[in-house]
Design a protein around this motif. Structure first.
Motif, PDB file in Angstrom:
ATOM      1  N   ARG A  91     -42.741 -52.739   2.026  1.00  0.00           N
ATOM      2  CA  ARG A  91     -44.173 -53.031   2.002  1.00  0.00           C
ATOM      3  C   ARG A  91     -44.446 -54.518   1.815  1.00  0.00           C
ATOM      4  N   THR A  92     -43.698 -55.179   0.916  1.00  0.00           N
ATOM      5  CA  THR A  92     -43.892 -56.620   0.742  1.00  0.00           C
ATOM      6  C   THR A  92     -43.692 -57.352   2.058  1.00  0.00           C
ATOM      7  N   GLN A  93     -42.642 -57.013   2.784  1.00  0.00           N
ATOM      8  CA  GLN A  93     -42.373 -57.697   4.051  1.00  0.00           C
ATOM      9  C   GLN A  93     -43.463 -57.389   5.078  1.00  0.00           C
ATOM     10  N   GLU A  94     -43.958 -56.145   5.084  1.00  0.00           N
ATOM     11  CA  GLU A  94     -45.043 -55.790   6.004  1.00  0.00           C
ATOM     12  C   GLU A  94     -46.276 -56.642   5.735  1.00  0.00           C
ATOM     13  N   LEU A  95     -46.626 -56.802   4.456  1.00  0.00           N
ATOM     14  CA  LEU A  95     -47.821 -57.577   4.109  1.00  0.00           C
ATOM     15  C   LEU A  95     -47.626 -59.061   4.377  1.00  0.00           C
ATOM     16  N   LEU A  96     -46.413 -59.568   4.192  1.00  0.00           N
ATOM     17  CA  LEU A  96     -46.163 -60.972   4.529  1.00  0.00           C
ATOM     18  C   LEU A  96     -46.290 -61.192   6.033  1.00  0.00           C
ATOM     19  N   LEU A  97     -45.842 -60.234   6.818  1.00  0.00           N
ATOM     20  CA  LEU A  97     -45.987 -60.334   8.270  1.00  0.00           C
ATOM     21  C   LEU A  97     -47.461 -60.310   8.672  1.00  0.00           C
ATOM     22  N   VAL A  98     -48.253 -59.486   8.003  1.00  0.00           N
ATOM     23  CA  VAL A  98     -49.691 -59.432   8.276  1.00  0.00           C
ATOM     24  C   VAL A  98     -50.347 -60.762   7.921  1.00  0.00           C
ATOM     25  N   CYS A  99     -50.026 -61.291   6.738  1.00  0.00           N
ATOM     26  CA  CYS A  99     -50.622 -62.563   6.314  1.00  0.00           C
ATOM     27  C   CYS A  99     -50.275 -63.693   7.277  1.00  0.00           C
ATOM     28  N   ALA A 100     -49.019 -63.732   7.700  1.00  0.00           N
ATOM     29  CA  ALA A 100     -48.602 -64.790   8.619  1.00  0.00           C
ATOM     30  C   ALA A 100     -49.294 -64.642   9.972  1.00  0.00           C
ATOM     31  N   ALA A 101     -49.400 -63.412  10.451  1.00  0.00           N
ATOM     32  CA  ALA A 101     -50.010 -63.190  11.764  1.00  0.00           C
ATOM     33  C   ALA A 101     -51.477 -63.605  11.790  1.00  0.00           C
ATOM     34  N   HIS A 102     -52.148 -63.520  10.640  1.00  0.00           N
ATOM     35  CA  HIS A 102     -53.577 -63.843  10.582  1.00  0.00           C
ATOM     36  C   HIS A 102     -53.843 -65.140   9.816  1.00  0.00           C
ATOM     37  N   ASP A 103     -52.779 -65.866   9.533  1.00  0.00           N
ATOM     38  CA  ASP A 103     -52.875 -67.171   8.868  1.00  0.00           C
ATOM     39  C   ASP A 103     -53.640 -67.091   7.544  1.00  0.00           C
ATOM     40  N   LEU A 104     -53.348 -66.064   6.763  1.00  0.00           N
ATOM     41  CA  LEU A 104     -53.940 -65.934   5.432  1.00  0.00           C
ATOM     42  C   LEU A 104     -53.054 -66.652   4.422  1.00  0.00           C
ATOM     43  N   PRO A 105     -53.599 -67.549   3.612  1.00  0.00           N
ATOM     44  CA  PRO A 105     -52.768 -68.230   2.614  1.00  0.00           C
ATOM     45  C   PRO A 105     -52.240 -67.204   1.617  1.00  0.00           C
ATOM     46  N   CYS A 106     -50.953 -67.273   1.302  1.00  0.00           N
ATOM     47  CA  CYS A 106     -50.412 -66.252   0.408  1.00  0.00           C
ATOM     48  C   CYS A 106     -49.233 -66.770  -0.404  1.00  0.00           C
ATOM     49  N   TYR A 107     -49.077 -66.124  -1.542  1.00  0.00           N
ATOM     50  CA  TYR A 107     -47.903 -66.278  -2.392  1.00  0.00           C
ATOM     51  C   TYR A 107     -47.158 -64.947  -2.400  1.00  0.00           C
ATOM     52  N   VAL A 108     -45.874 -65.000  -2.685  1.00  0.00           N
ATOM     53  CA  VAL A 108     -45.091 -63.783  -2.861  1.00  0.00           C
ATOM     54  C   VAL A 108     -44.330 -63.897  -4.174  1.00  0.00           C
ATOM     55  N   ASP A 109     -44.336 -62.811  -4.944  1.00  0.00           N
ATOM     56  CA  ASP A 109     -43.745 -62.820  -6.274  1.00  0.00           C
ATOM     57  C   ASP A 109     -42.968 -61.528  -6.491  1.00  0.00           C
ATOM     58  N   GLY A 110     -41.956 -61.597  -7.344  1.00  0.00           N
ATOM     59  CA  GLY A 110     -41.206 -60.406  -7.705  1.00  0.00           C
ATOM     60  C   GLY A 110     -39.992 -60.181  -6.828  1.00  0.00           C
ATOM     61  N   MET A 111     -39.425 -58.979  -6.953  1.00  0.00           N
ATOM     62  CA  MET A 111     -38.197 -58.633  -6.240  1.00  0.00           C
ATOM     63  C   MET A 111     -38.343 -58.731  -4.728  1.00  0.00           C
ATOM     64  N   GLY A 112     -39.580 -58.636  -4.236  1.00  0.00           N
ATOM     65  CA  GLY A 112     -39.790 -58.718  -2.796  1.00  0.00           C
ATOM     66  C   GLY A 112     -39.264 -60.000  -2.180  1.00  0.00           C
ATOM     67  N   THR A 113     -39.207 -61.076  -2.961  1.00  0.00           N
ATOM     68  CA  THR A 113     -38.666 -62.336  -2.428  1.00  0.00           C
ATOM     69  C   THR A 113     -37.182 -62.197  -2.133  1.00  0.00           C
ATOM     70  N   GLU A 114     -36.438 -61.548  -3.041  1.00  0.00           N
ATOM     71  CA  GLU A 114     -35.000 -61.330  -2.816  1.00  0.00           C
ATOM     72  C   GLU A 114     -34.772 -60.402  -1.635  1.00  0.00           C
ATOM     73  N   VAL A 115     -35.585 -59.349  -1.550  1.00  0.00           N
ATOM     74  CA  VAL A 115     -35.429 -58.397  -0.460  1.00  0.00           C
ATOM     75  C   VAL A 115     -35.682 -59.077   0.884  1.00  0.00           C
ATOM     76  N   THR A 116     -36.719 -59.888   0.956  1.00  0.00           N
ATOM     77  CA  THR A 116     -37.038 -60.589   2.201  1.00  0.00           C
ATOM     78  C   THR A 116     -35.881 -61.487   2.632  1.00  0.00           C
ATOM     79  N   ALA A 117     -35.330 -62.233   1.686  1.00  0.00           N
ATOM     80  CA  ALA A 117     -34.197 -63.109   2.003  1.00  0.00           C
ATOM     81  C   ALA A 117     -33.003 -62.301   2.482  1.00  0.00           C
ATOM     82  N   MET A 118     -32.750 -61.154   1.842  1.00  0.00           N
ATOM     83  CA  MET A 118     -31.610 -60.328   2.231  1.00  0.00           C
ATOM     84  C   MET A 118     -31.787 -59.767   3.641  1.00  0.00           C
ATOM     85  N   LEU A 119     -32.987 -59.287   3.941  1.00  0.00           N
ATOM     86  CA  LEU A 119     -33.211 -58.666   5.248  1.00  0.00           C
ATOM     87  C   LEU A 119     -33.067 -59.667   6.395  1.00  0.00           C
TER      88      LEU A 119
END
Length: 414
Positions: free
Chosen positions: A226-254
């Protein structure tokens, strides 16, 4: 072939199906307070995990106690996600009765794991039987799999969690392998999801409105998928965003497993678009004064950085909290949606910020489940992983299926 339902029967959580007392499919945790584990502690000869979510693999290290060393089979992302989840569980509950394993058991995962790609059959020895096992892309999260188990007489398909529609992070499942019996999830068996494009447009419009008014949007999200899905949505629509928590590690791993995501280049851009929070509470409080999106764990408000963000934004009506995932009964996230209050660190807090829910589900809905099962009209169906398994099985029988809903702790001959 026999299947014993040690968890996940009539409930969402602690999935565990033991085949012939020797081959274990998943071994998860039910996210409650205190956490609940499968009703038996089996000693399997081998384990196959469908995907890297806590309710499916959260207790796997507990299978490696003493001299037990069953081989554990999964896709590469599932193996790495299980390790991340286990280490996080140790950090939160290590040394307490809430955690059934230690760091020693977690370290043994690397000794027993066996990694496999999709549609690459492999042999599993368990209980004196040689099973041919094949993993198929389940379209739920990166690395998620349907598990096909063939003992030479019976072909058992364990669906795990799956989605039939495309998400930004993964494409929907198209796999329909031949099977004699299907153990099928039913999380959203009585729900029709809104069109994903419409959900995304509504989310983006709501966020843009809040940012224009100078508010902050906190987006509690599951770290995995879900974190990666929402980051993809934010990037696609140029929404300024921060990411926090384990989702950062998961994103890097994927990003190291591009073959398991739908668009590796889009994920790279999304990871670069989001600003990573370093973890200091002072920084978190400063961020909540900005017009920005904060994608953070946990998705059900049961821990993680959300425990800092929700109290910080709750008192300002222009701010928003947007829930994006399934909220298990009894969790603070469910409480917030139903009552407008959330229990954070043991204290009930009223939330004046706007609270919204968006259906970014990674599970098939009623139509998706029925569409998937249309390929198995002449196949026995066992319904699991849902709050209304019996009701869904009844509706399937009315439509001509041989369907039933096993109860917790029972063994079914298949």
């Amino acid at each position: 072939m026999e299947a014993s339902f040690l968890g996940g029967a009539g409930e969402v959580g602690r999935s565990a199906v033991l085949v012939d007392d020797s081959l274990l499919l998943d071994y998860g945790v039910l996210a409650s307070d205190p956490p609940q584990y499968p009703v038996q502690t089996p000693e399997p000869d081998a384990v196959v995990a469908s995907h890297g979510h806590l309710d499916h693999v959260g207790a796997v290290p507990a299978l490696l106690k003493g001299r037990r060393r069953p081989d554990v089979h999964w896709t590469p992302p599932t193996g790495e996600l299980t390790q991340l989840l286990a280490n996080d569980t140790l950090k939160l509950h290590g040394g307490s009765p809430r955690c059934p394993f230690t760091d020693e058991h977690v370290s043994r995962l690397g000794e027993v794991e066996r990694r496999h790609g999709y549609e690459e059959p492999f042999a599993v020895e368990a209980g004196g039987t040689t099973y041919e096992v094949t993993l198929f892309d389940a379209g739920h999260i990166p690395g998620s799999a349907h598990v096909l188990v063939d003992d030479g007489e019976t072909r058992l398909l364990y669906t795990g969690d799956f989605h039939t529609d495309d998400q930004r992070i993964v494409a929907g499942t198209t796999a329909r392998p031949d099977a004699d019996v299907v153990i099928c999830e039913s999380t959203y068996s009585d729900v029709t999801h809104d069109d994903r494009a419409d959900v995304e447009r509504g989310f983006v419009a709501s966020v843009e409105e809040t940012l224009w008014e100078g508010g902050t949007v906190v987006v509690p999200a599951f770290a995995i998928g879900r974190t990666q899905e929402l980051l993809l949505v934010c990037a696609a629509h140029d929404l300024p965003c921060y990411v926090d928590g384990m989702g950062t590690e998961v994103t890097a791993m994927l990003r190291h497993h591009p073959e398991f995501v739908r668009d590796a280049e889009a994920l790279r851009r999304a990871a670069g678009h989001a600003r990573v929070v370093t973890g200091r509470d002072g920084q978190r409080r400063r961020i909540t004064d900005q017009p920005t999106v904060i994608v953070t764990t946990s998705g059900m408000l049961s821990g993680g950085p959300a425990m800092t963000y929700i109290p910080a934004v709750r008192g300002t009506p222009v701010n928003k909290v947007t829930m994006t995932g399934y909220q298990v009964e009894g969790t603070p996230g469910r409480q917030l949606l139903e009552t407008g209050t959330a229990t954070i660190d043991g204290r009930p807090m009223s939330v004046s910020a706007q609270v919204e829910q968006y259906d970014f589900s990674a599970h098939a809905d009623r139509d998706g489940l029925r569409g998937f099962l249309d390929a198995y009209r002449d196949t026995r169906v066992l319904v699991t992983h849902g709050d209304r398994c019996g009701r869904f099985a009844e509706s399937l029988r009315a439509a001509g299926f041989d369907a039933s809903a096993p109860t917790l702790g029972t063994t079914v001959s298949v």
